[in-house]
Design a protein around this motif. Sequence first.
Motif, PDB file in Angstrom:
ATOM      1  N   LEU A  49     -32.076  15.644  52.715  1.00 49.41           N
ATOM      2  CA  LEU A  49     -32.207  15.303  51.297  1.00 49.41           C
ATOM      3  C   LEU A  49     -31.853  16.547  50.509  1.00 49.41           C
ATOM      4  CD1 LEU A  49     -33.082  13.067  49.287  1.00 49.41           C
ATOM      5  CD2 LEU A  49     -35.370  14.064  49.339  1.00 49.41           C
ATOM      6  N   ILE A  50     -30.739  16.504  49.793  1.00 47.16           N
ATOM      7  CA  ILE A  50     -30.250  17.691  49.116  1.00 47.16           C
ATOM      8  C   ILE A  50     -30.137  17.462  47.619  1.00 47.16           C
ATOM      9  CG2 ILE A  50     -29.017  18.470  51.169  1.00 47.16           C
ATOM     10  CD1 ILE A  50     -26.421  17.533  49.909  1.00 47.16           C
ATOM     11  N   GLY A  51     -30.023  18.552  46.880  1.00 46.82           N
ATOM     12  CA  GLY A  51     -29.934  18.502  45.429  1.00 46.82           C
ATOM     13  C   GLY A  51     -30.480  19.791  44.856  1.00 46.82           C
ATOM     14  N   GLN A  52     -30.085  20.110  43.640  1.00 45.90           N
ATOM     15  CA  GLN A  52     -30.564  21.340  43.025  1.00 45.90           C
ATOM     16  C   GLN A  52     -32.048  21.222  42.675  1.00 45.90           C
ATOM     17  OE1 GLN A  52     -28.342  20.072  38.971  1.00 45.90           O
ATOM     18  NE2 GLN A  52     -28.839  22.210  39.094  1.00 45.90           N
ATOM     19  N   ASN A  53     -32.646  22.323  42.296  1.00 49.52           N
ATOM     20  CA  ASN A  53     -34.050  22.304  41.888  1.00 49.52           C
ATOM     21  C   ASN A  53     -34.247  21.309  40.754  1.00 49.52           C
ATOM     22  OD1 ASN A  53     -34.667  24.328  43.717  1.00 49.52           O
ATOM     23  ND2 ASN A  53     -34.385  25.976  42.230  1.00 49.52           N
ATOM     24  N   GLY A  54     -35.284  20.478  40.883  1.00 54.35           N
ATOM     25  CA  GLY A  54     -35.570  19.487  39.852  1.00 54.35           C
ATOM     26  C   GLY A  54     -34.803  18.190  40.000  1.00 54.35           C
ATOM     27  N   ALA A  55     -34.057  18.037  41.104  1.00 47.56           N
ATOM     28  CA  ALA A  55     -33.257  16.823  41.287  1.00 47.56           C
ATOM     29  C   ALA A  55     -34.105  15.616  41.662  1.00 47.56           C
ATOM     30  CB  ALA A  55     -32.187  17.058  42.362  1.00 47.56           C
ATOM     31  N   GLY A  56     -35.318  15.856  42.208  1.00 50.34           N
ATOM     32  CA  GLY A  56     -36.198  14.755  42.578  1.00 50.34           C
ATOM     33  C   GLY A  56     -36.581  14.723  44.045  1.00 50.34           C
ATOM     34  N   LYS A  57     -36.268  15.776  44.773  1.00 46.46           N
ATOM     35  CA  LYS A  57     -36.545  15.779  46.222  1.00 46.46           C
ATOM     36  C   LYS A  57     -38.040  15.741  46.509  1.00 46.46           C
ATOM     37  CE  LYS A  57     -34.354  19.639  46.992  1.00 46.46           C
ATOM     38  NZ  LYS A  57     -34.042  19.969  45.574  1.00 46.46           N
ATOM     39  N   SER A  58     -38.809  16.641  45.917  1.00 45.52           N
ATOM     40  CA  SER A  58     -40.247  16.671  46.171  1.00 45.52           C
ATOM     41  C   SER A  58     -40.934  15.418  45.639  1.00 45.52           C
ATOM     42  CB  SER A  58     -40.886  17.923  45.545  1.00 45.52           C
ATOM     43  OG  SER A  58     -40.443  19.097  46.214  1.00 45.52           O
ATOM     44  N   THR A  59     -40.454  14.891  44.512  1.00 46.92           N
ATOM     45  CA  THR A  59     -41.023  13.649  43.987  1.00 46.92           C
ATOM     46  C   THR A  59     -40.793  12.502  44.961  1.00 46.92           C
ATOM     47  OG1 THR A  59     -40.646  14.405  41.719  1.00 46.92           O
ATOM     48  CG2 THR A  59     -41.018  12.053  42.032  1.00 46.92           C
ATOM     49  N   THR A  60     -39.618  12.490  45.610  1.00 46.53           N
ATOM     50  CA  THR A  60     -39.340  11.476  46.632  1.00 46.53           C
ATOM     51  C   THR A  60     -40.322  11.608  47.789  1.00 46.53           C
ATOM     52  OG1 THR A  60     -36.980  11.447  46.061  1.00 46.53           O
ATOM     53  CG2 THR A  60     -37.600  10.594  48.230  1.00 46.53           C
ATOM     54  N   PHE A  61     -40.522  12.831  48.265  1.00 45.92           N
ATOM     55  CA  PHE A  61     -41.479  13.045  49.353  1.00 45.92           C
ATOM     56  C   PHE A  61     -42.877  12.614  48.947  1.00 45.92           C
ATOM     57  CE2 PHE A  61     -38.750  16.788  51.043  1.00 45.92           C
ATOM     58  CZ  PHE A  61     -37.958  15.909  51.756  1.00 45.92           C
ATOM     59  N   HIS A  62     -43.304  12.980  47.751  1.00 49.18           N
ATOM     60  CA  HIS A  62     -44.651  12.646  47.294  1.00 49.18           C
ATOM     61  C   HIS A  62     -44.825  11.137  47.121  1.00 49.18           C
ATOM     62  CE1 HIS A  62     -45.147  16.978  45.536  1.00 49.18           C
ATOM     63  NE2 HIS A  62     -45.160  16.939  46.856  1.00 49.18           N
ATOM     64  N   SER A  63     -43.748  10.444  46.803  1.00 50.97           N
ATOM     65  CA  SER A  63     -43.812   8.981  46.715  1.00 50.97           C
ATOM     66  C   SER A  63     -44.019   8.383  48.100  1.00 50.97           C
ATOM     67  CB  SER A  63     -42.521   8.438  46.092  1.00 50.97           C
ATOM     68  OG  SER A  63     -42.345   8.910  44.770  1.00 50.97           O
ATOM     69  N   ILE A  64     -43.269   8.876  49.084  1.00 50.09           N
ATOM     70  CA  ILE A  64     -43.420   8.385  50.459  1.00 50.09           C
ATOM     71  C   ILE A  64     -44.840   8.609  50.953  1.00 50.09           C
ATOM     72  CG2 ILE A  64     -42.659   8.697  52.853  1.00 50.09           C
ATOM     73  CD1 ILE A  64     -39.923   9.610  51.679  1.00 50.09           C
ATOM     74  N   LEU A  65     -45.399   9.759  50.602  1.00 55.29           N
ATOM     75  CA  LEU A  65     -46.732  10.130  51.085  1.00 55.29           C
ATOM     76  C   LEU A  65     -47.861   9.508  50.260  1.00 55.29           C
ATOM     77  CD1 LEU A  65     -45.810  13.845  51.719  1.00 55.29           C
ATOM     78  CD2 LEU A  65     -46.479  12.216  53.500  1.00 55.29           C
ATOM     79  N   ASN A  66     -47.486   8.726  49.239  1.00 52.95           N
ATOM     80  CA  ASN A  66     -48.464   8.041  48.386  1.00 52.95           C
ATOM     81  C   ASN A  66     -49.324   9.024  47.596  1.00 52.95           C
ATOM     82  OD1 ASN A  66     -49.372   5.545  47.415  1.00 52.95           O
ATOM     83  ND2 ASN A  66     -51.163   5.581  48.754  1.00 52.95           N
ATOM     84  N   PHE A  67     -48.745  10.172  47.255  1.00 56.44           N
ATOM     85  CA  PHE A  67     -49.445  11.150  46.428  1.00 56.44           C
ATOM     86  C   PHE A  67     -49.404  10.751  44.956  1.00 56.44           C
ATOM     87  CE2 PHE A  67     -48.567  14.988  49.455  1.00 56.44           C
ATOM     88  CZ  PHE A  67     -49.437  14.437  50.389  1.00 56.44           C
ATOM     89  N   LEU A  68     -48.480   9.862  44.604  1.00 58.89           N
ATOM     90  CA  LEU A  68     -48.350   9.434  43.216  1.00 58.89           C
ATOM     91  C   LEU A  68     -47.891   7.979  43.171  1.00 58.89           C
ATOM     92  CD1 LEU A  68     -45.029   9.636  42.991  1.00 58.89           C
ATOM     93  CD2 LEU A  68     -45.515  12.001  42.464  1.00 58.89           C
ATOM     94  N   THR A  69     -48.075   7.366  42.027  1.00 61.32           N
ATOM     95  CA  THR A  69     -47.647   5.973  41.853  1.00 61.32           C
ATOM     96  C   THR A  69     -46.173   5.938  41.449  1.00 61.32           C
ATOM     97  OG1 THR A  69     -48.340   5.991  39.536  1.00 61.32           O
ATOM     98  CG2 THR A  69     -49.945   5.225  41.172  1.00 61.32           C
ATOM     99  N   PHE A  70     -45.514   4.824  41.731  1.00 58.00           N
ATOM    100  CA  PHE A  70     -44.091   4.692  41.444  1.00 58.00           C
ATOM    101  C   PHE A  70     -43.753   3.213  41.353  1.00 58.00           C
ATOM    102  CE2 PHE A  70     -44.872   4.988  45.987  1.00 58.00           C
ATOM    103  CZ  PHE A  70     -44.250   3.850  46.476  1.00 58.00           C
TER     104      PHE A  70
END
Length: 299
Positions: free
Chosen positions: A32-53
């Motif tokens: 999973l690639i992209g510059q800082n702020g592209a959404g990589k960590s948000t994607t991971f946190h969504s998979i891990l159910n750390f946040l709603t989406f």
Amino acid sequence: MLTVAHITKTFGTVQALQDVSFDVHDGEIMGLIGQNGAGKSTTFHSILNFLTFDGQITWNGQPLSADDYNQIGYLPEERSLMPKLTITQQIVYLARLKNQSAKVIKPKIADWMTRFAVKGQPTDKINKLSKGNQQKVQLICTLIHEPQLIILDEPFSGLDPVNADLLKQAIVAAKNRGAAIIFSSHDMTNVEEICDTLVMLRNGQVVLHGTVDDVRNQFGRTRLFLTTDWSAEQLAALAGVKDVTAIGPNHYRLQLTDAEAGPAIFDAVTQGHYIQEFSQQPPTLDEIFRTEVEGVTHE
């Protein structure tokens, strides 16, 4: 198999993810690639159910259950260990959060420390280890319970080439036993070396998705490496040549305006004779990354 389907996430007025979809199959490594702020960590946190989406994330066709989360190994970008615990205490503590017994985990620790060349003993405290060895202990915490889904957020950050190779070996070993693996990295060499597929995010949207070879080939074989006694000026005058860079004695890299120019250039330079090198290639992932980050379109 992990399926991420049409994930959208906003934070106030900021659209962090917009209609992100991809699959990660068992026995597959996805970058999973992209510059800082592209959404990589948000994607991971969504998979891990750390946040709603908005959207859907499933594991083997079903919403992830508590038991499924016990089979996930997660390495966050921000490393966090308890400095006053020993290596054994730290690994066992995190393993027990995954419903793993100390009786099963403890006998594995010495072997994993050897695999990652951790300098120290299982009884050493975390705060007595170097920063690099602390990072390797956290990697062990992520992998020791042999999870079926592995999520690594910038796992190579801060690792020297030798230790990066040890991590690559561990990732490939997990793939070979059937784990689905997804990791982020700013180093395109790591992605190119071990990933089967990749997803690139830009401003929360998927802009590239496919196997590494398919993604590279989308951009055309417009890089040409050759060894010749021709001068740079002679090469630059050939039809279809956009730019010529000397990279060594009689060794050049040509940027082509059109990949179809390759055969004519080959005929002109070789004139029916042997040359040591003539290699026409698509751009590297690093070059593609830079192009896509800048938002340059391609055919």
